[in-house]
Motif scaffolding. Structure first.
Motif, PDB file in Angstrom:
ATOM      1  N   THR A 144      -2.379  16.614   1.701  1.00 24.91           N
ATOM      2  CA  THR A 144      -1.569  16.529   2.913  1.00 24.91           C
ATOM      3  C   THR A 144      -0.978  15.146   3.130  1.00 24.91           C
ATOM      4  OG1 THR A 144      -3.568  16.070   4.213  1.00 24.91           O
ATOM      5  CG2 THR A 144      -2.846  18.365   4.077  1.00 24.91           C
ATOM      6  N   LEU A 145      -1.513  14.134   2.464  1.00 20.63           N
ATOM      7  CA  LEU A 145      -1.004  12.775   2.602  1.00 20.63           C
ATOM      8  C   LEU A 145      -0.043  12.409   1.480  1.00 20.63           C
ATOM      9  CD1 LEU A 145      -4.299  10.926   3.647  1.00 20.63           C
ATOM     10  CD2 LEU A 145      -2.522  11.874   5.117  1.00 20.63           C
ATOM     11  N   GLY A 146       0.101  13.299   0.518  1.00 20.60           N
ATOM     12  CA  GLY A 146       0.985  13.029  -0.613  1.00 20.60           C
ATOM     13  C   GLY A 146       0.232  12.334  -1.731  1.00 20.60           C
ATOM     14  N   ARG A 147       0.282  12.912  -2.941  1.00 19.80           N
ATOM     15  CA  ARG A 147      -0.431  12.333  -4.075  1.00 19.80           C
ATOM     16  C   ARG A 147       0.245  11.038  -4.511  1.00 19.80           C
ATOM     17  NH1 ARG A 147      -0.007  15.595  -8.599  1.00 19.80           N
ATOM     18  NH2 ARG A 147      -1.809  14.500  -9.492  1.00 19.80           N
ATOM     19  N   LEU A 148      -0.579  10.064  -4.895  1.00 20.72           N
ATOM     20  CA  LEU A 148      -0.059   8.735  -5.203  1.00 20.72           C
ATOM     21  C   LEU A 148      -0.847   8.158  -6.376  1.00 20.72           C
ATOM     22  CD1 LEU A 148       1.964   6.611  -3.860  1.00 20.72           C
ATOM     23  CD2 LEU A 148      -0.095   5.548  -2.945  1.00 20.72           C
ATOM     24  N   ARG A 149      -0.157   7.728  -7.420  1.00 19.25           N
ATOM     25  CA  ARG A 149      -0.821   7.054  -8.541  1.00 19.25           C
ATOM     26  C   ARG A 149      -0.884   5.566  -8.225  1.00 19.25           C
ATOM     27  NH1 ARG A 149      -1.465   8.715 -13.901  1.00 19.25           N
ATOM     28  NH2 ARG A 149      -1.933   7.048 -15.382  1.00 19.25           N
ATOM     29  N   LEU A 150      -2.048   4.985  -8.344  1.00 23.77           N
ATOM     30  CA  LEU A 150      -2.260   3.587  -7.974  1.00 23.77           C
ATOM     31  C   LEU A 150      -1.961   2.686  -9.163  1.00 23.77           C
ATOM     32  CD1 LEU A 150      -5.532   4.122  -5.926  1.00 23.77           C
ATOM     33  CD2 LEU A 150      -3.227   3.724  -5.029  1.00 23.77           C
ATOM     34  N   GLY A 151      -0.678   2.312  -9.300  1.00 25.43           N
ATOM     35  CA  GLY A 151      -0.264   1.489 -10.435  1.00 25.43           C
ATOM     36  C   GLY A 151      -0.505   2.230 -11.727  1.00 25.43           C
ATOM     37  N   THR A 152      -1.198   1.575 -12.673  1.00 30.15           N
ATOM     38  CA  THR A 152      -1.571   2.233 -13.922  1.00 30.15           C
ATOM     39  C   THR A 152      -2.928   2.911 -13.832  1.00 30.15           C
ATOM     40  OG1 THR A 152      -2.596   0.196 -14.748  1.00 30.15           O
ATOM     41  CG2 THR A 152      -0.285   0.592 -15.350  1.00 30.15           C
ATOM     42  N   ASN A 153      -3.623   2.743 -12.722  1.00 31.84           N
ATOM     43  CA  ASN A 153      -5.024   3.174 -12.671  1.00 31.84           C
ATOM     44  C   ASN A 153      -5.155   4.657 -12.323  1.00 31.84           C
ATOM     45  OD1 ASN A 153      -7.814   2.982 -12.812  1.00 31.84           O
ATOM     46  ND2 ASN A 153      -7.856   1.008 -11.741  1.00 31.84           N
ATOM     47  N   ASP A 176       5.939  -7.167 -20.873  1.00 28.67           N
ATOM     48  CA  ASP A 176       6.590  -6.069 -21.596  1.00 28.67           C
ATOM     49  C   ASP A 176       6.718  -4.853 -20.684  1.00 28.67           C
ATOM     50  OD1 ASP A 176       7.600  -4.261 -23.374  1.00 28.67           O
ATOM     51  OD2 ASP A 176       5.798  -4.147 -24.641  1.00 28.67           O
ATOM     52  N   PRO A 177       7.829  -4.715 -19.988  1.00 24.44           N
ATOM     53  CA  PRO A 177       8.007  -3.568 -19.092  1.00 24.44           C
ATOM     54  C   PRO A 177       7.924  -2.227 -19.819  1.00 24.44           C
ATOM     55  CG  PRO A 177       9.649  -5.254 -18.650  1.00 24.44           C
ATOM     56  CD  PRO A 177       8.957  -5.650 -19.915  1.00 24.44           C
ATOM     57  N   GLU A 178       8.256  -2.186 -21.110  1.00 25.26           N
ATOM     58  CA  GLU A 178       8.225  -0.929 -21.851  1.00 25.26           C
ATOM     59  C   GLU A 178       6.800  -0.403 -22.048  1.00 25.26           C
ATOM     60  OE1 GLU A 178      10.354  -1.181 -25.471  1.00 25.26           O
ATOM     61  OE2 GLU A 178      12.301  -1.583 -24.518  1.00 25.26           O
ATOM     62  N   ALA A 179       5.818  -1.271 -21.854  1.00 28.75           N
ATOM     63  CA  ALA A 179       4.421  -0.837 -21.954  1.00 28.75           C
ATOM     64  C   ALA A 179       3.950  -0.148 -20.672  1.00 28.75           C
ATOM     65  CB  ALA A 179       3.517  -2.043 -22.249  1.00 28.75           C
ATOM     66  N   TYR A 180       4.836  -0.043 -19.690  1.00 31.21           N
ATOM     67  CA  TYR A 180       4.485   0.546 -18.398  1.00 31.21           C
ATOM     68  C   TYR A 180       5.464   1.669 -18.047  1.00 31.21           C
ATOM     69  CZ  TYR A 180       1.238  -3.280 -17.840  1.00 31.21           C
ATOM     70  OH  TYR A 180       0.189  -4.150 -18.018  1.00 31.21           O
ATOM     71  N   PRO A 181       5.472   2.741 -18.835  1.00 27.22           N
ATOM     72  CA  PRO A 181       6.426   3.829 -18.583  1.00 27.22           C
ATOM     73  C   PRO A 181       6.001   4.704 -17.410  1.00 27.22           C
ATOM     74  CG  PRO A 181       4.987   4.427 -20.396  1.00 27.22           C
ATOM     75  CD  PRO A 181       4.629   3.012 -20.021  1.00 27.22           C
ATOM     76  N   VAL A 182       6.995   5.266 -16.743  1.00 27.26           N
ATOM     77  CA  VAL A 182       6.753   6.296 -15.736  1.00 27.26           C
ATOM     78  C   VAL A 182       6.426   7.590 -16.490  1.00 27.26           C
ATOM     79  CG1 VAL A 182       7.784   7.597 -13.843  1.00 27.26           C
ATOM     80  CG2 VAL A 182       8.318   5.155 -14.132  1.00 27.26           C
ATOM     81  N   PRO A 183       5.456   8.389 -16.073  1.00 28.94           N
ATOM     82  CA  PRO A 183       4.709   8.326 -14.805  1.00 28.94           C
ATOM     83  C   PRO A 183       3.373   7.614 -14.909  1.00 28.94           C
ATOM     84  CG  PRO A 183       4.247  10.401 -15.859  1.00 28.94           C
ATOM     85  CD  PRO A 183       5.161   9.654 -16.780  1.00 28.94           C
ATOM     86  N   PHE A 184       3.112   6.970 -16.069  1.00 25.52           N
ATOM     87  CA  PHE A 184       1.814   6.344 -16.244  1.00 25.52           C
ATOM     88  C   PHE A 184       1.671   5.065 -15.431  1.00 25.52           C
ATOM     89  CE2 PHE A 184       2.676   8.773 -20.121  1.00 25.52           C
ATOM     90  CZ  PHE A 184       1.578   9.620 -20.103  1.00 25.52           C
ATOM     91  N   TYR A 185       2.781   4.577 -14.932  1.00 21.01           N
ATOM     92  CA  TYR A 185       2.749   3.418 -14.038  1.00 21.01           C
ATOM     93  C   TYR A 185       3.680   3.690 -12.869  1.00 21.01           C
ATOM     94  CZ  TYR A 185       3.948  -1.179 -12.167  1.00 21.01           C
ATOM     95  OH  TYR A 185       4.182  -2.232 -11.336  1.00 21.01           O
ATOM     96  N   GLN A 186       3.137   3.535 -11.675  1.00 19.30           N
ATOM     97  CA  GLN A 186       3.939   3.701 -10.470  1.00 19.30           C
ATOM     98  C   GLN A 186       3.720   2.489  -9.577  1.00 19.30           C
ATOM     99  OE1 GLN A 186       3.095   7.438  -8.553  1.00 19.30           O
ATOM    100  NE2 GLN A 186       3.520   8.653 -10.384  1.00 19.30           N
ATOM    101  N   SER A 187       4.813   1.813  -9.263  1.00 23.62           N
ATOM    102  CA  SER A 187       4.733   0.617  -8.424  1.00 23.62           C
ATOM    103  C   SER A 187       4.898   0.995  -6.954  1.00 23.62           C
ATOM    104  CB  SER A 187       5.833  -0.373  -8.820  1.00 23.62           C
ATOM    105  OG  SER A 187       5.797  -1.521  -8.005  1.00 23.62           O
TER     106      SER A 187
END
Length: 376
Positions: free
Chosen positions: A141-150, A111-122
């Protein structure tokens, strides 16, 4: 070599209540995330309105600073400190990142709809693992990055920077120490540093405990602080202090939302106050030093899985959201399902830390390096 002074032991009462705080903060974080409307509608909107999950992370920071300072005293040497901290982090973080990748891929396929941006970033797997395993996902300085849904892994990026800074500050000296600290601070960035005062409050708490401070305080002071810390926190929310402070922060930075400028440090002024309220409570507990508590064995057991629950519950929630139909009891399935995944995870990755260290370095090396019974 760093040589600790004073009493480097932690009392049973203080240790037990730190576990109580750890378990309570973990459950609050899980409930706060469960309360997102995309999971449970508006049934628990008050938890989101109060932002209790982020508040609980600051409690973690204070506990972490105390425990790491305690561990440094027990370690007594930089090599032991690095070995114990690294094995503690990587024994859980490596499988947690793999689990996140697997859960996200499987759930998104359902279900891709269960993984909306910005709560999920691939992200490409290599970049995902590199940023996760270096704990640099929130370093400015390295740029903030969300690790998938975590998303909750943001706090480990902060804590890893604090471990590094504390380790170099304690176990090195001279100009090299100054240079390294400046470089780490510059790379980690302002956002990381804004929440470090709460972590340093924990360090100060341990120094005070080690120096014999609790024995010099009257019991009535202990009771006062145990009651006053939580009361101040509650009063702050009732009076709207967090909102006032975050609005003032946004105005100072010239933005409409401080989160855009400071990320997870947007409430750093309120977080500083939470650190003080938490420190008040811990000081009170240290003075009272309660010896027994009903259910203390269960508390210890749950605390032994708190790290695992923290790093697995959010990808677990997303996976369960994608796979569990809208049935009676769905909220409970999401809650206890995500907790169960974390507890099972702890059985194989968090609790066997001693065996992992022996496998990694060999029994004899572990005896020389371990030097600390602290589990943080």
């Amino acid at each position: 070599m760093y040589r600790p002074v004073g009493n480097s032991e932690m009392t049973r009462g203080l240790s037990l209540w730190l576990d109580v705080l750890r378990v309570a903060a973990t459950l609050i974080v899980v409930l706060s995330h469960l309360a997102y409307p995309r999971f449970t509608g508006t049934s628990y909107a008050y938890l989101r309105d109060w932002n209790v999950g982020s508040d609980a992370v600051i409690v973690f920071f204070v506990i972490s600073g105390l425990v790491i300072a305690y561990a440094a005293d027990r370690d007594g040497a930089g090599s032991r400190f690095v070995f114990n901290r690294a094995t503690r982090l990587f024994s859980v973080m490596v499988p947690a990142l793999v689990l996140t990748l697997a859960f996200d891929a499987y759930g998104y396929g359902i279900d891709p709809e269960a993984y909306p941006v910005p709560f999920y970033q691939s992200h490409p797997t290599g970049e995902f693992l590199l940023r996760g395993l270096t704990f640099s996902n929130e370093w400015s300085t390295l740029g903030r990055l969300r690790l998938g849904t975590n998303g909750p892994l943001w706090s480990l990026s902060y804590e890893a920077a604090y471990y590094i800074l504390f380790g170099f500050a304690i176990f090195t000296k001279g100009l090299s120490r100054v240079a390294i600290l400046i470089v780490v601070i510059a790379v980690a960035g302002l956002n990381i540093m804004l929440l470090m005062p709460a972590w340093l409050m924990g360090v100060g708490l341990w120094k005070w405990v080690k120096s014999g401070g609790p024995a010099n305080a009257a019991r009535w002071v202990g009771w006062l602080l145990v009651l006053l810390g939580p009361a101040c926190y509650l009063a702050g929310h009732l009076l709207g202090v967090p909102e006032l402070l975050v609005d003032a922060t946004a105005q100072a930075f010239g933005v409409s939302d401080a989160r855009w400028a400071l990320g997870f440090s947007d409430e750093f002024l309120w977080n500083f106050l939470i650190g003080i309220f938490t420190a008040m409570f811990v000081v009170g507990i240290a003075v009272l030093d309660p010896k027994n508590m009903p259910g203390h064995r269960q508390v210890r057991w749950l605390a032994g899985a708190s790290f695992s629950v923290y790093v697995t519950h959010y990808p677990a929630l997303h996976l369960l959201d994608a796979t569990v139909a809208d049935v009676v009891g769905r909220d409970l399935i999401l809650l206890f399902g995500s907790l169960a995944i974390g507890i099972v995870f702890a059985r194989y990755f968090e609790r066997p830390i001693g065996q992992f260290r022996e496998w990694l370095a060999g029994p004899k090396m572990v005896q020389r390096l371990k030097g600390s019974r602290a589990t943080h």
